[in-house]
Motif scaffolding. Structure first.
Motif, PDB file in Angstrom:
ATOM      1  N   UNK A  34      49.403  13.875  -5.542  1.00 19.78           N
ATOM      2  CA  UNK A  34      49.709  12.754  -6.431  1.00 19.78           C
ATOM      3  C   UNK A  34      51.084  12.977  -7.066  1.00 19.78           C
ATOM      4  N   UNK A  35      52.015  12.051  -6.825  1.00 21.40           N
ATOM      5  CA  UNK A  35      53.387  12.171  -7.325  1.00 21.40           C
ATOM      6  C   UNK A  35      53.496  12.171  -8.846  1.00 21.40           C
ATOM      7  N   UNK A  36      52.453  11.793  -9.540  1.00 21.26           N
ATOM      8  CA  UNK A  36      52.501  11.777 -11.005  1.00 21.26           C
ATOM      9  C   UNK A  36      52.412  13.184 -11.602  1.00 21.26           C
ATOM     10  N   UNK A  37      52.036  14.176 -10.772  1.00 22.21           N
ATOM     11  CA  UNK A  37      51.843  15.536 -11.260  1.00 22.21           C
ATOM     12  C   UNK A  37      52.749  16.509 -10.516  1.00 22.21           C
ATOM     13  N   UNK A  38      53.132  17.575 -11.196  1.00 25.30           N
ATOM     14  CA  UNK A  38      53.873  18.672 -10.563  1.00 25.30           C
ATOM     15  C   UNK A  38      53.239  19.988 -10.979  1.00 25.30           C
ATOM     16  N   UNK A  39      53.391  20.953 -10.123  1.00 26.00           N
ATOM     17  CA  UNK A  39      52.914  22.288 -10.444  1.00 26.00           C
ATOM     18  C   UNK A  39      53.997  22.951 -11.272  1.00 26.00           C
ATOM     19  N   UNK A  40      53.679  23.305 -12.517  1.00 25.52           N
ATOM     20  CA  UNK A  40      54.663  23.865 -13.429  1.00 25.52           C
ATOM     21  C   UNK A  40      54.760  25.386 -13.319  1.00 25.52           C
ATOM     22  N   UNK A  41      53.687  26.030 -12.890  1.00 26.89           N
ATOM     23  CA  UNK A  41      53.671  27.483 -12.703  1.00 26.89           C
ATOM     24  C   UNK A  41      52.595  27.806 -11.679  1.00 26.89           C
ATOM     25  N   UNK A  42      52.367  29.093 -11.472  1.00 22.87           N
ATOM     26  CA  UNK A  42      51.322  29.460 -10.509  1.00 22.87           C
ATOM     27  C   UNK A  42      49.982  28.877 -10.891  1.00 22.87           C
ATOM     28  N   UNK A  43      49.730  28.727 -12.178  1.00 24.03           N
ATOM     29  CA  UNK A  43      48.400  28.323 -12.632  1.00 24.03           C
ATOM     30  C   UNK A  43      48.339  26.996 -13.387  1.00 24.03           C
ATOM     31  N   UNK A  44      49.484  26.369 -13.646  1.00 24.54           N
ATOM     32  CA  UNK A  44      49.453  25.173 -14.480  1.00 24.54           C
ATOM     33  C   UNK A  44      50.064  23.949 -13.804  1.00 24.54           C
ATOM     34  N   UNK A  45      49.643  22.797 -14.319  1.00 28.30           N
ATOM     35  CA  UNK A  45      50.090  21.496 -13.826  1.00 28.30           C
ATOM     36  C   UNK A  45      50.667  20.707 -14.979  1.00 28.30           C
ATOM     37  N   UNK A  46      51.644  19.857 -14.675  1.00 27.38           N
ATOM     38  CA  UNK A  46      52.300  19.042 -15.690  1.00 27.38           C
ATOM     39  C   UNK A  46      52.469  17.629 -15.175  1.00 27.38           C
ATOM     40  N   UNK A  47      52.807  16.733 -16.073  1.00 30.37           N
ATOM     41  CA  UNK A  47      53.158  15.371 -15.666  1.00 30.37           C
ATOM     42  C   UNK A  47      54.573  15.402 -15.105  1.00 30.37           C
ATOM     43  N   UNK A  48      54.794  14.761 -13.974  1.00 32.83           N
ATOM     44  CA  UNK A  48      56.109  14.746 -13.331  1.00 32.83           C
ATOM     45  C   UNK A  48      57.168  14.155 -14.258  1.00 32.83           C
ATOM     46  N   UNK A  49      56.779  13.191 -15.066  1.00 35.68           N
ATOM     47  CA  UNK A  49      57.733  12.533 -15.963  1.00 35.68           C
ATOM     48  C   UNK A  49      58.331  13.490 -16.994  1.00 35.68           C
ATOM     49  N   UNK A  53      60.608  22.217 -14.265  1.00 45.49           N
ATOM     50  CA  UNK A  53      60.966  22.801 -12.985  1.00 45.49           C
ATOM     51  C   UNK A  53      59.703  22.867 -12.146  1.00 45.49           C
ATOM     52  N   UNK A  54      59.836  22.529 -10.880  1.00 37.76           N
ATOM     53  CA  UNK A  54      58.689  22.550  -9.983  1.00 37.76           C
ATOM     54  C   UNK A  54      58.445  23.977  -9.522  1.00 37.76           C
ATOM     55  N   UNK A  55      57.187  24.382  -9.554  1.00 36.00           N
ATOM     56  CA  UNK A  55      56.797  25.721  -9.111  1.00 36.00           C
ATOM     57  C   UNK A  55      57.210  25.935  -7.670  1.00 36.00           C
ATOM     58  N   UNK A  56      57.698  27.132  -7.386  1.00 38.26           N
ATOM     59  CA  UNK A  56      58.080  27.499  -6.021  1.00 38.26           C
ATOM     60  C   UNK A  56      57.213  28.659  -5.565  1.00 38.26           C
ATOM     61  N   UNK A  57      56.908  28.669  -4.290  1.00 39.07           N
ATOM     62  CA  UNK A  57      56.121  29.760  -3.726  1.00 39.07           C
ATOM     63  C   UNK A  57      56.958  31.039  -3.727  1.00 39.07           C
TER      64      UNK A  57
END
Length: 145
Positions: A34-49, A53-57
């Motif tokens: 879902x484009x409305x959400x981004x992974x903010x860290x290994x364990x957390x999610x945030x609203x894209x708006x 920074x988007x979590x990187x592997x």
């Protein structure tokens, strides 16, 4: 839930706050699609708006560090970034740098099969017929050093 909390939350916390009957992995999969959400860290999610920074592997992070260092990044620098900046355990960080597509040797991390611009890029000399090659000779001769 994310909006009311005002910051990133873990999948576990999101599940506890709702009555949705999903397991954690299913929720994470749905959030990632879902484009409305981004992974903010290994364990957390945030609203894209929010513009986090988007979590990187780990592989993406190592690749960026290797590229930033011209194809070879010092192992100590890569391990420090993964542990200090991204919260990985030291043993995990060392494991990541030695798994494909990376290799670590002589204190540097690089992509497997890619010769660094800091080293000679011509083919290694052929191994003499009367010479019993070492493992390093064999690895060099097939371009995996």
């Amino acid at each position: 839930m994310l909006r009311s909390e005002g910051g990133p939350l873990s999948a576990e916390r999101l599940l506890k706050a709702t009555e949705v009957q999903l397991d954690k992995r299913a929720l994470q999969k749905l959030l990632s699609l879902d484009d409305r959400f981004t992974r903010a860290s290994r364990r957390t999610w945030a609203l894209a708006e929010w513009g986090h920074d988007v979590f990187k592997s780990p592989s993406d992070l190592i690749g960026e560090l290797v590229d930033a260092h011209g194809g070879r990044a010092p192992v100590v620098d890569v391990v420090r970034v993964l542990t200090d900046d991204y919260g990985y355990q030291e043993n995990s960080a060392k494991n990541f740098i030695s798994q494909p597509p990376f290799t670590s040797r002589n204190g540097f991390v690089r992509r497997r099969g890619v010769l660094s611009s800091r080293k000679e890029t011509s083919a290694p000399p052929p191994i003499a017929a009367d010479h019993v090659p070492s493992v390093d000779d064999l690895i060099d001769s097939i371009g995996l050093d």
